[in-house]
Design a protein around this motif. Structure first.
Motif, PDB file in Angstrom:
ATOM      1  N   PRO A 165       1.903 -10.728  -2.703  1.00  0.00           N
ATOM      2  CA  PRO A 165       2.589  -9.933  -3.140  1.00  0.00           C
ATOM      3  C   PRO A 165       4.155 -10.509  -4.552  1.00  0.00           C
ATOM      4  O   PRO A 165       3.738 -10.206  -5.677  1.00  0.00           O
ATOM      5  CB  PRO A 165       4.234  -9.325  -2.759  1.00  0.00           C
ATOM      6  CG  PRO A 165       3.199  -8.960  -1.038  1.00  0.00           C
ATOM      7  CD  PRO A 165       2.207 -10.253  -1.361  1.00  0.00           C
ATOM      8  N   GLU A 225       1.826 -13.627 -11.951  1.00  0.00           N
ATOM      9  CA  GLU A 225       1.670 -12.446 -12.678  1.00  0.00           C
ATOM     10  C   GLU A 225       0.107 -12.486 -12.696  1.00  0.00           C
ATOM     11  O   GLU A 225      -0.751 -13.159 -13.263  1.00  0.00           O
ATOM     12  CB  GLU A 225       2.457 -12.646 -14.085  1.00  0.00           C
ATOM     13  CG  GLU A 225       3.033 -11.443 -14.324  1.00  0.00           C
ATOM     14  CD  GLU A 225       3.664 -11.737 -16.072  1.00  0.00           C
ATOM     15  OE1 GLU A 225       4.177 -11.138 -16.476  1.00  0.00           O
ATOM     16  OE2 GLU A 225       3.651 -12.412 -16.281  1.00  0.00           O
ATOM     17  N   ILE A 226       0.080 -11.245 -12.977  1.00  0.00           N
ATOM     18  CA  ILE A 226      -1.636  -9.930 -13.235  1.00  0.00           C
ATOM     19  C   ILE A 226      -1.503  -9.478 -14.617  1.00  0.00           C
ATOM     20  O   ILE A 226      -0.179  -8.593 -14.731  1.00  0.00           O
ATOM     21  CB  ILE A 226      -2.288  -9.844 -12.383  1.00  0.00           C
ATOM     22  CG1 ILE A 226      -2.235 -10.104 -11.415  1.00  0.00           C
ATOM     23  CG2 ILE A 226      -3.184  -8.971 -12.825  1.00  0.00           C
ATOM     24  CD1 ILE A 226      -2.462  -8.951  -9.679  1.00  0.00           C
ATOM     25  N   LYS A 227      -1.503  -9.915 -15.769  1.00  0.00           N
ATOM     26  CA  LYS A 227      -1.976  -9.053 -17.000  1.00  0.00           C
ATOM     27  C   LYS A 227      -2.650  -7.907 -17.072  1.00  0.00           C
ATOM     28  O   LYS A 227      -3.975  -7.907 -16.111  1.00  0.00           O
ATOM     29  CB  LYS A 227      -1.794 -10.278 -17.960  1.00  0.00           C
ATOM     30  CG  LYS A 227      -1.019 -11.267 -17.944  1.00  0.00           C
ATOM     31  CD  LYS A 227      -0.923 -12.373 -19.594  1.00  0.00           C
ATOM     32  CE  LYS A 227      -0.254 -13.435 -19.506  1.00  0.00           C
ATOM     33  NZ  LYS A 227      -0.980 -14.608 -20.059  1.00  0.00           N
ATOM     34  N   ILE A 228      -2.567  -7.325 -18.226  1.00  0.00           N
ATOM     35  CA  ILE A 228      -3.553  -6.261 -18.189  1.00  0.00           C
ATOM     36  C   ILE A 228      -4.891  -6.532 -18.312  1.00  0.00           C
ATOM     37  O   ILE A 228      -5.448  -5.765 -17.888  1.00  0.00           O
ATOM     38  CB  ILE A 228      -3.191  -5.260 -19.199  1.00  0.00           C
ATOM     39  CG1 ILE A 228      -1.768  -4.053 -18.819  1.00  0.00           C
ATOM     40  CG2 ILE A 228      -4.014  -3.831 -19.680  1.00  0.00           C
ATOM     41  CD1 ILE A 228      -1.784  -3.071 -17.733  1.00  0.00           C
ATOM     42  N   GLU A 229      -5.078  -8.029 -19.093  1.00  0.00           N
ATOM     43  CA  GLU A 229      -6.466  -8.364 -19.666  1.00  0.00           C
ATOM     44  C   GLU A 229      -7.143  -8.849 -18.870  1.00  0.00           C
ATOM     45  O   GLU A 229      -7.724  -9.155 -18.307  1.00  0.00           O
ATOM     46  CB  GLU A 229      -5.962  -9.569 -20.455  1.00  0.00           C
ATOM     47  CG  GLU A 229      -4.769  -8.695 -21.879  1.00  0.00           C
ATOM     48  CD  GLU A 229      -3.521  -8.522 -21.776  1.00  0.00           C
ATOM     49  OE1 GLU A 229      -3.240 -10.577 -21.718  1.00  0.00           O
ATOM     50  OE2 GLU A 229      -3.163  -7.946 -21.717  1.00  0.00           O
ATOM     51  N   GLN A 233      -9.374   1.667  -8.626  1.00  0.00           N
ATOM     52  CA  GLN A 233      -8.384   2.644  -7.999  1.00  0.00           C
ATOM     53  C   GLN A 233      -7.182   2.161  -8.078  1.00  0.00           C
ATOM     54  O   GLN A 233      -5.623   2.249  -9.128  1.00  0.00           O
ATOM     55  CB  GLN A 233      -8.186   3.428  -7.670  1.00  0.00           C
ATOM     56  CG  GLN A 233      -7.515   4.140  -6.146  1.00  0.00           C
ATOM     57  CD  GLN A 233      -7.025   5.244  -6.741  1.00  0.00           C
ATOM     58  OE1 GLN A 233      -8.871   5.919  -7.398  1.00  0.00           O
ATOM     59  NE2 GLN A 233      -7.190   6.330  -7.080  1.00  0.00           N
ATOM     60  N   TYR A 234      -6.426   1.027  -7.649  1.00  0.00           N
ATOM     61  CA  TYR A 234      -5.556   0.234  -6.974  1.00  0.00           C
ATOM     62  C   TYR A 234      -4.861  -0.634  -7.987  1.00  0.00           C
ATOM     63  O   TYR A 234      -3.915  -1.482  -8.158  1.00  0.00           O
ATOM     64  CB  TYR A 234      -5.218  -0.511  -5.592  1.00  0.00           C
ATOM     65  CG  TYR A 234      -5.324   0.791  -4.332  1.00  0.00           C
ATOM     66  CD1 TYR A 234      -4.450   1.065  -4.678  1.00  0.00           C
ATOM     67  CD2 TYR A 234      -6.963   1.588  -4.447  1.00  0.00           C
ATOM     68  CE1 TYR A 234      -4.553   2.326  -3.610  1.00  0.00           C
ATOM     69  CE2 TYR A 234      -7.182   2.264  -3.830  1.00  0.00           C
ATOM     70  CZ  TYR A 234      -6.090   3.583  -3.170  1.00  0.00           C
ATOM     71  OH  TYR A 234      -5.901   4.473  -2.764  1.00  0.00           O
ATOM     72  N   ARG A 287      -3.656  -4.079  -9.863  1.00  0.00           N
ATOM     73  CA  ARG A 287      -2.401  -5.221  -8.878  1.00  0.00           C
ATOM     74  C   ARG A 287      -1.676  -3.936  -7.676  1.00  0.00           C
ATOM     75  O   ARG A 287      -1.596  -5.309  -7.091  1.00  0.00           O
ATOM     76  CB  ARG A 287      -1.794  -6.035 -10.067  1.00  0.00           C
ATOM     77  CG  ARG A 287      -0.657  -3.860 -10.388  1.00  0.00           C
ATOM     78  CD  ARG A 287       0.016  -4.553 -11.255  1.00  0.00           C
ATOM     79  NE  ARG A 287      -1.053  -4.832 -12.630  1.00  0.00           N
ATOM     80  CZ  ARG A 287      -0.392  -5.077 -13.991  1.00  0.00           C
ATOM     81  NH1 ARG A 287       1.027  -5.052 -14.501  1.00  0.00           N
ATOM     82  NH2 ARG A 287      -0.988  -4.584 -15.266  1.00  0.00           N
ATOM     83  N   SER A 288      -1.685  -3.378  -6.969  1.00  0.00           N
ATOM     84  CA  SER A 288      -1.049  -2.793  -6.032  1.00  0.00           C
ATOM     85  C   SER A 288      -2.277  -3.085  -5.166  1.00  0.00           C
ATOM     86  O   SER A 288      -1.577  -2.979  -3.724  1.00  0.00           O
ATOM     87  CB  SER A 288      -1.153  -1.160  -6.977  1.00  0.00           C
ATOM     88  OG  SER A 288      -2.532  -0.769  -6.425  1.00  0.00           O
ATOM     89  N   ARG A 309      -2.177  -6.231  -4.262  1.00  0.00           N
ATOM     90  CA  ARG A 309      -1.001  -6.787  -3.732  1.00  0.00           C
ATOM     91  C   ARG A 309      -0.124  -6.318  -2.186  1.00  0.00           C
ATOM     92  O   ARG A 309       0.200  -6.983  -1.308  1.00  0.00           O
ATOM     93  CB  ARG A 309       0.256  -7.794  -4.512  1.00  0.00           C
ATOM     94  CG  ARG A 309      -0.713  -8.199  -5.220  1.00  0.00           C
ATOM     95  CD  ARG A 309       0.188  -8.866  -6.629  1.00  0.00           C
ATOM     96  NE  ARG A 309      -0.287  -9.536  -6.837  1.00  0.00           N
ATOM     97  CZ  ARG A 309       0.197 -10.707  -7.474  1.00  0.00           C
ATOM     98  NH1 ARG A 309       1.251 -10.381  -8.491  1.00  0.00           N
ATOM     99  NH2 ARG A 309      -0.525 -12.010  -8.240  1.00  0.00           N
ATOM    100  N   VAL A 310       0.273  -4.944  -2.434  1.00  0.00           N
ATOM    101  CA  VAL A 310       1.104  -4.468  -1.707  1.00  0.00           C
ATOM    102  C   VAL A 310      -0.106  -3.174  -0.630  1.00  0.00           C
ATOM    103  O   VAL A 310       0.514  -2.501   0.401  1.00  0.00           O
ATOM    104  CB  VAL A 310       2.103  -3.427  -2.127  1.00  0.00           C
ATOM    105  CG1 VAL A 310       2.525  -3.919  -3.077  1.00  0.00           C
ATOM    106  CG2 VAL A 310       1.568  -1.855  -3.172  1.00  0.00           C
ATOM    107  N   HIS A 311      -1.495  -2.874  -0.701  1.00  0.00           N
ATOM    108  CA  HIS A 311      -2.313  -2.293   0.555  1.00  0.00           C
ATOM    109  C   HIS A 311      -3.068  -3.740   1.271  1.00  0.00           C
ATOM    110  O   HIS A 311      -4.376  -3.340   1.315  1.00  0.00           O
ATOM    111  CB  HIS A 311      -2.994  -2.063  -0.725  1.00  0.00           C
ATOM    112  CG  HIS A 311      -2.554  -0.987  -0.718  1.00  0.00           C
ATOM    113  ND1 HIS A 311      -1.288   0.484  -0.155  1.00  0.00           N
ATOM    114  CD2 HIS A 311      -2.024  -0.383  -2.127  1.00  0.00           C
ATOM    115  CE1 HIS A 311      -1.408   1.943  -1.000  1.00  0.00           C
ATOM    116  NE2 HIS A 311      -1.606   1.185  -2.145  1.00  0.00           N
TER     117      HIS A 311
END
Lengths: 190, 115
Positions: free
Chosen positions: A39, A43-47, A134-135, A137-138, A140-142
């Motif tokens: 987590p 940093e993860i960018k949209i691109e 579906q997930y 960048r999230s 990272r928290v799954h």
């Protein structure tokens, strides 16, 4: 320099779709580890997410193209039954391999494993693509979902490696040949 | 850096894990289904004949088509049940890995022949 139509399809299936999938796997694993394991990672960018989604989708397309061309284009040529009394089995790879005890294992273990285990690849990578889409960048928290995606991509690499290895060895021992001949380059006279 | 491109937005954090768990478990089920259909078709001549969906490809066509159908149906059903909630994804992932490794092992002919 010539190649038969069947030889060309075998090359597209193995060296085109299959080998490209194997190479793409390592990139996907590195990127998934590098960006999504912590987590507190970079940093993860949209691109970046969009790129990864397209990359995984392309892998899934490659996996499906590999198994579909394998099962529905090349396999029928591989398992063709020769007419009774055929002495030269060169155009019938399965029968050629089974005609000799020293090569029959390439069919009974190699092809029998390859033709089924290869289907684990598109199933695994399609799931990984769907979960990532579906997930994103999230993931990272799954952690469990992330582990599942990574695990299935690892197993898809293993299954594709098994299929690729046996495909190469089968083609070495009993190549799928035949069909019309395509002249790639006209050779010079010596 | 704009807010649009920063990591870990609250919306992303609140994504329930059910949809992912459904996809993971279905992939495990699909992987095992490939092996199970292959073994059944190999052991039972009537099933082998039934699996001959496309004659040039032989029983492989039916084995893989049936496994894909099982996978997609399992995925659709699990997604329908779990997609809007959180589930025990740890246990589901372990189950999916067990199914996947069984699929991998049972497609290996010397092991499949023991069945």
């Amino acid at each position: 320099m010539e190649i038969t139509v069947r030889g060309l399809w075998t090359m597209i299936h193995g060296m085109g779709f299959g080998a490209l999938y194997l190479m793409a796997c390592s990139g996907a694993l590195v990127e998934l580890y590098r960006r999504y394991t912590s987590p507190l990672g970079p940093e993860i960018k949209i691109e970046d997410e969009r790129f990864m989604r397209i990359y995984l989708t392309a892998m899934a397309v490659l996996a499906w193209l590999t198994v579909l061309t394998g099962a529905y284009v090349i396999y029928p040529w591989y398992r063709a039954v020769p007419p009774p009394g055929t002495a030269n089995l060169a155009a019938f790879p399965q029968r050629l391999l089974m005609s000799n005890p020293s090569t029959s294992g390439w069919h009974s273990i190699g092809m029998e494993w390859k033709e089924h285990v290869a289907w684990l690849v598109p199933i695994s990578i399609t799931m990984a693509t769907a979960v990532f889409s579906q997930y994103r960048r999230s993931l990272r928290v799954h952690p469990e979902l992330r582990a599942a995606v990574l695990g299935f991509v690892w197993v898809s690499l293993l299954a594709a490696g098994i299929a690729g290895f046996f495909g190469a060895m089968l083609n070495k021992n009993a190549p799928v040949m035949g069909g019309s001949t395509i002249t790639v380059v006209q050779g010079g006279q010596k | 850096m704009s807010a649009q491109t920063t990591a870990n937005t609250p919306r992303a954090m609140l994504n329930p894990n059910g949809a992912g768990a459904a996809a993971v478990l279905a992939a495990g089920i699909g992987s095992l289904a490939v092996a199970v259909f292959a073994i059944v078709a190999d052991k039972a001549a009537p099933i082998k004949s039934l699996m001959n969906f496309y004659k040039p490809t032989g029983p492989l066509s039916g084995v893989t088509t049936c496994a894909i159908v099982v996978w997609l149906v399992a995925w659709a059903l699990l997604h329908w049940r779990w997609s809007r909630r959180n589930v025990e994804v740890g246990r589901i992932t372990v189950a999916a890995f067990i199914l996947l490794f069984l699929g991998l092992l049972l497609t290996f002919p010397p092991i499949a022949d023991l069945m």
